[in-house]
Design an enzyme around this catalytic site. Structure first.
Site, mmCIF file in Angstrom:
data_model
loop_
_atom_site.group_PDB
_atom_site.id
_atom_site.type_symbol
_atom_site.label_atom_id
_atom_site.label_comp_id
_atom_site.label_asym_id
_atom_site.label_seq_id
_atom_site.Cartn_x
_atom_site.Cartn_y
_atom_site.Cartn_z
ATOM 1 N N ASN A 177 -6.236 -2.387 2.654
ATOM 2 C CA ASN A 177 -6.256 -3.835 2.823
ATOM 3 C C ASN A 177 -7.688 -4.312 2.984
ATOM 4 O O ASN A 177 -8.524 -3.609 3.562
ATOM 5 C CB ASN A 177 -5.465 -4.248 4.070
ATOM 6 C CG ASN A 177 -3.975 -4.214 3.858
ATOM 7 O OD1 ASN A 177 -3.486 -4.167 2.736
ATOM 8 N ND2 ASN A 177 -3.233 -4.242 4.949
ATOM 9 N N ARG A 220 0.824 -1.217 0.000
ATOM 10 C CA ARG A 220 0.000 0.000 0.000
ATOM 11 C C ARG A 220 0.853 1.260 0.000
ATOM 12 O O ARG A 220 0.557 2.221 -0.707
ATOM 13 C CB ARG A 220 -0.938 0.025 1.207
ATOM 14 C CG ARG A 220 -2.058 -0.990 1.141
ATOM 15 C CD ARG A 220 -2.869 -0.989 2.405
ATOM 16 N NE ARG A 220 -1.991 -1.260 3.542
ATOM 17 C CZ ARG A 220 -2.250 -0.954 4.793
ATOM 18 N NH1 ARG A 220 -3.370 -0.346 5.114
ATOM 19 N NH2 ARG A 220 -1.412 -1.243 5.758
#
Length: 89
Positions: free
Chosen positions: A36, A18
């Site tokens: 997530n 990320r």
């Protein structure tokens, strides 16, 4: 501008995926987010032109040095994004 949602599967959690997506998306001035999912996948959403879409998908494929992207599913979505690219929790 069109709005897209991606579901990325593979080894994409716990490997700075990320963070790398956010950094590279910000460099290219993309608007959207990455987060997530409980099932081990990552969701990424972006508002961009058709021309920019290829670059964003490349960012998703590259990920981080420890990630392994196995699959990327693309969907169009209604939500549009105008803020800087962020990590959502």
């Amino acid at each position: 501008m069109r709005n897209y949602r991606f579901i990325i599967s593979g080894r994409v959690q716990g490997v700075f995926y990320r963070k790398n997506i956010q950094e590279n998306a910000l460099k290219e001035n993309f608007k959207g987010y990455v987060k997530n999912l409980p099932n081990g996948c990552v969701e990424a959403c972006v508002s961009c032109s058709e021309e920019q879409l290829k670059k964003f998908i490349q960012i998703l494929k590259e990920g981080s040095s420890n990630s392994i992207v196995e699959d990327i599913k693309k969907f169009e979505c209604e939500e549009s994004f105008e803020n800087d690219f962020e990590i959502r929790y």
